[in-house]
Design a protein around this motif. Sequence first.
Motif, short mmCIF file in Angstrom:
data_model
loop_
_atom_site.label_atom_id
_atom_site.label_comp_id
_atom_site.label_asym_id
_atom_site.label_seq_id
_atom_site.Cartn_x
_atom_site.Cartn_y
_atom_site.Cartn_z
N LYS A 151 -1.44 12.83 -9.05
CA LYS A 151 -0.32 13.64 -9.54
C LYS A 151 -0.69 15.12 -9.46
N GLY A 152 0.17 15.90 -8.84
CA GLY A 152 -0.05 17.33 -8.71
C GLY A 152 -0.87 17.72 -7.49
N CYS A 153 -1.36 16.75 -6.75
CA CYS A 153 -2.15 17.04 -5.54
C CYS A 153 -1.23 17.14 -4.33
N ALA A 154 -1.55 18.05 -3.44
CA ALA A 154 -0.74 18.23 -2.24
C ALA A 154 -0.91 17.06 -1.29
N SER A 155 -2.10 16.50 -1.19
CA SER A 155 -2.36 15.38 -0.29
C SER A 155 -3.07 14.26 -1.05
N VAL A 156 -2.66 13.04 -0.77
CA VAL A 156 -3.28 11.87 -1.38
C VAL A 156 -3.48 10.84 -0.27
N VAL A 157 -4.68 10.29 -0.19
CA VAL A 157 -4.95 9.18 0.72
C VAL A 157 -5.33 7.99 -0.14
N TYR A 158 -4.76 6.84 0.15
CA TYR A 158 -4.99 5.64 -0.64
C TYR A 158 -5.43 4.53 0.30
N VAL A 159 -6.56 3.94 0.03
CA VAL A 159 -7.08 2.85 0.87
C VAL A 159 -7.23 1.62 -0.02
N THR B 16 -6.89 -8.97 1.52
CA THR B 16 -6.94 -9.90 2.64
C THR B 16 -6.98 -9.16 3.96
N GLY B 17 -6.71 -7.87 3.89
CA GLY B 17 -6.79 -6.97 5.05
C GLY B 17 -7.15 -5.59 4.54
N ILE B 18 -7.14 -4.62 5.40
CA ILE B 18 -7.40 -3.22 5.00
C ILE B 18 -6.14 -2.44 5.28
N GLY B 19 -5.69 -1.66 4.28
CA GLY B 19 -4.50 -0.86 4.45
C GLY B 19 -4.75 0.55 3.95
N ALA B 20 -3.99 1.49 4.43
CA ALA B 20 -4.10 2.87 3.99
C ALA B 20 -2.73 3.50 3.98
N VAL C 253 0.83 -1.21 0.00
CA VAL C 253 0.00 0.00 0.00
C VAL C 253 0.87 1.26 0.00
N ASN C 254 2.04 1.19 0.63
CA ASN C 254 2.94 2.35 0.60
C ASN C 254 3.46 2.59 -0.81
N ALA C 255 3.81 1.52 -1.51
CA ALA C 255 4.25 1.64 -2.89
C ALA C 255 3.13 2.17 -3.77
N ALA C 256 1.92 1.71 -3.55
CA ALA C 256 0.78 2.14 -4.37
C ALA C 256 0.46 3.61 -4.19
N VAL C 257 0.47 4.10 -2.95
CA VAL C 257 0.15 5.51 -2.73
C VAL C 257 1.23 6.41 -3.30
N LEU C 258 2.48 6.02 -3.21
CA LEU C 258 3.54 6.82 -3.81
C LEU C 258 3.43 6.85 -5.33
N ALA C 259 3.08 5.71 -5.92
CA ALA C 259 2.91 5.66 -7.37
C ALA C 259 1.75 6.54 -7.82
#
Length: 60
Positions: free
Chosen positions: A36-44, A48-52, A22-28
């Motif tokens: 892209k270009g947004c100051a803040s991004v939240v990725y959920v 098999t579990g829930i990650g953010a 999930v860390n790799a996905a939010v950075l991508a």
Amino acid sequence: MDGANLGLDLESSLGIAAVIDVNAAVLAEQQGGAGKGCASVVYVTIGTGIGAGWPSLDGC
């Protein structure tokens, strides 16, 4: 495979860092995807579990 740690095993044998998916996905997404270009991004993610992830990069 009791007590096995795949991430550490890969890091030591390949010489690269294993990253939580999930860390790799939010950075991508922040660097080149929908965030892209947004100051803040939240990725959920739900699998098999829930990650953010919420990246904190200098300059963002």
